[in-house]
Design an enzyme around this catalytic site. Sequence first.
Site, PDB file in Angstrom:
ATOM      1  N   ASP A   1     -61.555 -74.381  66.877  1.00 13.40           N
ATOM      2  CA  ASP A   1     -61.230 -73.155  66.156  1.00 13.40           C
ATOM      3  C   ASP A   1     -61.835 -73.235  64.747  1.00 13.40           C
ATOM      4  O   ASP A   1     -61.807 -74.281  64.108  1.00 13.40           O
ATOM      5  CB  ASP A   1     -59.705 -72.992  66.081  1.00 13.40           C
ATOM      6  CG  ASP A   1     -59.302 -71.574  65.696  1.00 13.40           C
ATOM      7  OD1 ASP A   1     -58.669 -70.901  66.532  1.00 13.40           O
ATOM      8  OD2 ASP A   1     -59.607 -71.143  64.560  1.00 13.40           O
TER       9      ASP A   1
ATOM     10  N   GLY B   1     -49.864 -61.381  68.153  1.00 20.10           N
ATOM     11  CA  GLY B   1     -50.900 -61.678  67.168  1.00 20.10           C
ATOM     12  C   GLY B   1     -52.265 -61.970  67.756  1.00 20.10           C
ATOM     13  O   GLY B   1     -53.085 -62.620  67.099  1.00 20.10           O
TER      14      GLY B   1
ATOM     15  N   HIS C   1     -57.875 -66.580  75.615  1.00 21.78           N
ATOM     16  CA  HIS C   1     -58.120 -67.931  75.098  1.00 21.78           C
ATOM     17  C   HIS C   1     -56.808 -68.703  75.008  1.00 21.78           C
ATOM     18  O   HIS C   1     -55.764 -68.139  74.680  1.00 21.78           O
ATOM     19  CB  HIS C   1     -58.819 -67.908  73.736  1.00 21.78           C
ATOM     20  CG  HIS C   1     -58.181 -67.006  72.717  1.00 21.78           C
ATOM     21  ND1 HIS C   1     -58.349 -65.645  72.733  1.00 21.78           N
ATOM     22  CD2 HIS C   1     -57.373 -67.276  71.664  1.00 21.78           C
ATOM     23  CE1 HIS C   1     -57.674 -65.101  71.729  1.00 21.78           C
ATOM     24  NE2 HIS C   1     -57.068 -66.072  71.066  1.00 21.78           N
TER      25      HIS C   1
HETATM   26  P1  AMP Z   1     -55.715 -65.241  68.383  1.00 24.40           P
HETATM   27  O1  AMP Z   1     -55.193 -64.832  67.035  1.00 24.40           O
HETATM   28  O2  AMP Z   1     -54.714 -65.885  69.260  1.00 24.40           O
HETATM   29  O3  AMP Z   1     -56.477 -64.111  69.043  1.00 24.40           O
HETATM   30  O4  AMP Z   1     -56.760 -66.395  68.075  1.00 24.40           O
HETATM   31  C1  AMP Z   1     -58.093 -66.165  67.734  1.00 24.40           C
HETATM   32  C2  AMP Z   1     -58.622 -67.437  67.133  1.00 24.40           C
HETATM   33  O5  AMP Z   1     -60.030 -67.400  67.171  1.00 24.40           O
HETATM   34  C3  AMP Z   1     -58.238 -67.670  65.670  1.00 24.40           C
HETATM   35  O6  AMP Z   1     -57.523 -68.894  65.579  1.00 24.40           O
HETATM   36  C4  AMP Z   1     -59.578 -67.739  64.945  1.00 24.40           C
HETATM   37  O7  AMP Z   1     -59.588 -68.698  63.921  1.00 24.40           O
HETATM   38  C5  AMP Z   1     -60.530 -68.108  66.063  1.00 24.40           C
HETATM   39  N1  AMP Z   1     -61.918 -67.710  65.928  1.00 24.40           N
HETATM   40  C6  AMP Z   1     -62.391 -66.460  65.688  1.00 24.40           C
HETATM   41  N2  AMP Z   1     -63.739 -66.460  65.699  1.00 24.40           N
HETATM   42  C7  AMP Z   1     -64.120 -67.731  65.973  1.00 24.40           C
HETATM   43  C8  AMP Z   1     -65.381 -68.379  66.121  1.00 24.40           C
HETATM   44  N3  AMP Z   1     -66.541 -67.719  66.001  1.00 24.40           N
HETATM   45  N4  AMP Z   1     -65.398 -69.704  66.404  1.00 24.40           N
HETATM   46  C9  AMP Z   1     -64.234 -70.391  66.530  1.00 24.40           C
HETATM   47  N5  AMP Z   1     -63.019 -69.835  66.401  1.00 24.40           N
HETATM   48  C10 AMP Z   1     -62.960 -68.527  66.121  1.00 24.40           C
END
Ligand code: AMP
Length: 113
Positions: A31, A92, A99
Amino acid sequence: MPNDCVFCKIAQGEISADIVAENDSAIAFRDLDPQAPVHLLVIPREHVNSLTDARNPLVLGDLMRLSADAAKREGVAEDGYRTVINTGRNAGQSVNHLHVHVLGGRHMAWPPG
Ligand code: AMP
């Protein structure tokens, strides 16, 4: 697949990510904004909006198998780790591509916020 899906772009190699493990239908990467010493995201290669829309048991199986394998590879399996799937607005979910968060390397509080 939606054109603007960032996780589809990671799965297709169009956006770089720190990939730590892969299997036939899933990819695990770090992440960007880690909430624990180990914070991985595990995604299906194919686009699925959320757990609500997930239909293929083979894809779901690969997703969970890779979550456990990646936790082991990262050295957090013995002490324990947390897997989280945020689904929809109240939970959230900010990226609309299914994922699994794999969090480890510190104590986790319960109940979650
Ligand atoms: P959620 O809030 O459960 O949808 O989690 C989305 C996650 O994706 C968050 O923890 C972000 O930090 C992570 N995230 C978003 N874009 C990227 C990226 N390009 N590479 C790695 N993590 C990402």
